[in-house]
Write a protein that holds these residues in place. Sequence first.
Motif, PDB file in Angstrom:
ATOM      1  N   LEU A   1      19.777  28.023  51.022  1.00 43.85           N
ATOM      2  CA  LEU A   1      20.948  27.480  50.489  1.00 43.85           C
ATOM      3  C   LEU A   1      21.696  28.878  50.270  1.00 43.85           C
ATOM      4  O   LEU A   1      21.344  29.945  49.632  1.00 43.85           O
ATOM      5  N   TYR A   2      23.029  28.899  50.683  1.00 45.24           N
ATOM      6  CA  TYR A   2      24.109  30.043  50.268  1.00 45.24           C
ATOM      7  C   TYR A   2      24.986  29.433  49.500  1.00 45.24           C
ATOM      8  O   TYR A   2      25.927  28.697  49.937  1.00 45.24           O
ATOM      9  N   LEU A   3      24.977  29.780  48.279  1.00 48.45           N
ATOM     10  CA  LEU A   3      26.060  29.253  47.368  1.00 48.45           C
ATOM     11  C   LEU A   3      27.162  30.281  47.103  1.00 48.45           C
ATOM     12  O   LEU A   3      26.770  31.436  46.577  1.00 48.45           O
ATOM     13  N   VAL A   4      28.169  29.956  47.653  1.00 45.91           N
ATOM     14  CA  VAL A   4      29.313  30.867  47.501  1.00 45.91           C
ATOM     15  C   VAL A   4      30.243  30.479  46.186  1.00 45.91           C
ATOM     16  O   VAL A   4      30.527  29.347  45.974  1.00 45.91           O
ATOM     17  N   HIS A   5      30.467  31.415  45.309  1.00 49.40           N
ATOM     18  CA  HIS A   5      31.392  31.018  44.251  1.00 49.40           C
ATOM     19  C   HIS A   5      32.614  32.194  44.188  1.00 49.40           C
ATOM     20  O   HIS A   5      32.606  33.267  44.560  1.00 49.40           O
ATOM     21  N   TYR A   6      33.597  31.595  43.442  1.00 49.22           N
ATOM     22  CA  TYR A   6      34.774  32.673  42.986  1.00 49.22           C
ATOM     23  C   TYR A   6      35.378  31.839  41.794  1.00 49.22           C
ATOM     24  O   TYR A   6      34.987  30.782  41.231  1.00 49.22           O
ATOM     25  N   GLY A   7      36.158  32.828  41.066  1.00 50.01           N
ATOM     26  CA  GLY A   7      36.750  32.226  39.758  1.00 50.01           C
ATOM     27  C   GLY A   7      37.513  33.388  39.154  1.00 50.01           C
ATOM     28  O   GLY A   7      37.664  34.595  39.756  1.00 50.01           O
ATOM     29  N   PHE A   8      38.214  33.046  38.094  1.00 46.83           N
ATOM     30  CA  PHE A   8      38.893  33.741  37.267  1.00 46.83           C
ATOM     31  C   PHE A   8      38.992  33.311  35.793  1.00 46.83           C
ATOM     32  O   PHE A   8      38.672  32.267  35.678  1.00 46.83           O
ATOM     33  N   GLU A   9      39.180  34.300  35.066  1.00 44.67           N
ATOM     34  CA  GLU A   9      39.392  34.094  33.415  1.00 44.67           C
ATOM     35  C   GLU A   9      40.645  33.830  33.189  1.00 44.67           C
ATOM     36  O   GLU A   9      41.735  34.509  33.775  1.00 44.67           O
ATOM     37  N   ARG A  10      41.018  32.695  32.577  1.00 42.22           N
ATOM     38  CA  ARG A  10      42.243  32.337  32.205  1.00 42.22           C
ATOM     39  C   ARG A  10      42.660  33.281  30.822  1.00 42.22           C
ATOM     40  O   ARG A  10      42.017  33.120  29.917  1.00 42.22           O
ATOM     41  N   MET A  11      43.851  34.088  30.680  1.00 43.41           N
ATOM     42  CA  MET A  11      44.246  34.957  29.752  1.00 43.41           C
ATOM     43  C   MET A  11      45.352  34.110  28.978  1.00 43.41           C
ATOM     44  O   MET A  11      45.522  34.643  27.809  1.00 43.41           O
TER      45      MET A  11
END
Length: 156
Positions: free
Chosen positions: A87-97
């Motif tokens: 399994l190749y788990l790709v993630h992304y995100g950002f912090e809400r400021m």
Amino acid sequence: MSLTFGANPAAACPVGAETLVSCTLKKGRKALQTCLQGHQVSYAFGAKGATPDLQLSRHVSEVDLQPWPGIGRSIWEEFTVENQGVLYLVHYGFERMGEEVQSPLYGGVTVVQNGKTLAQLDCDVGSVTSAGYPLPLFAAKEAVGQTYAHESQSWH
């Protein structure tokens, strides 16, 4: 489809495809590129500037997507591409400021086999590009008849 990573990892997506998540890793030596074109998701990983070591293409119905659950300071999504039990788990995100402010995107890929993490690679700071939240993968899965059940956090 044969891909070669150029100076910008996003260059690997074919014309007409949308970048899902792309970045450089390992201080620019490696590149990760994921794309959506129609109902196909492509995954490519390898040395930057070379033909990828691994290239996969899967129908959107075969790609698992864990959308952001709607709570917390961090907005993130993760999708999984499977290849022969890996399994190749790709993630992304950002912090809400705040209302209009967000942190730079972060991301990476985790490689898992039989429940064991084989590798966990974080994208180089500042290198992540994404189609943005929500990823167009959600709409693509709905377009092929899948629905997401928030209660069970699964696709049907």
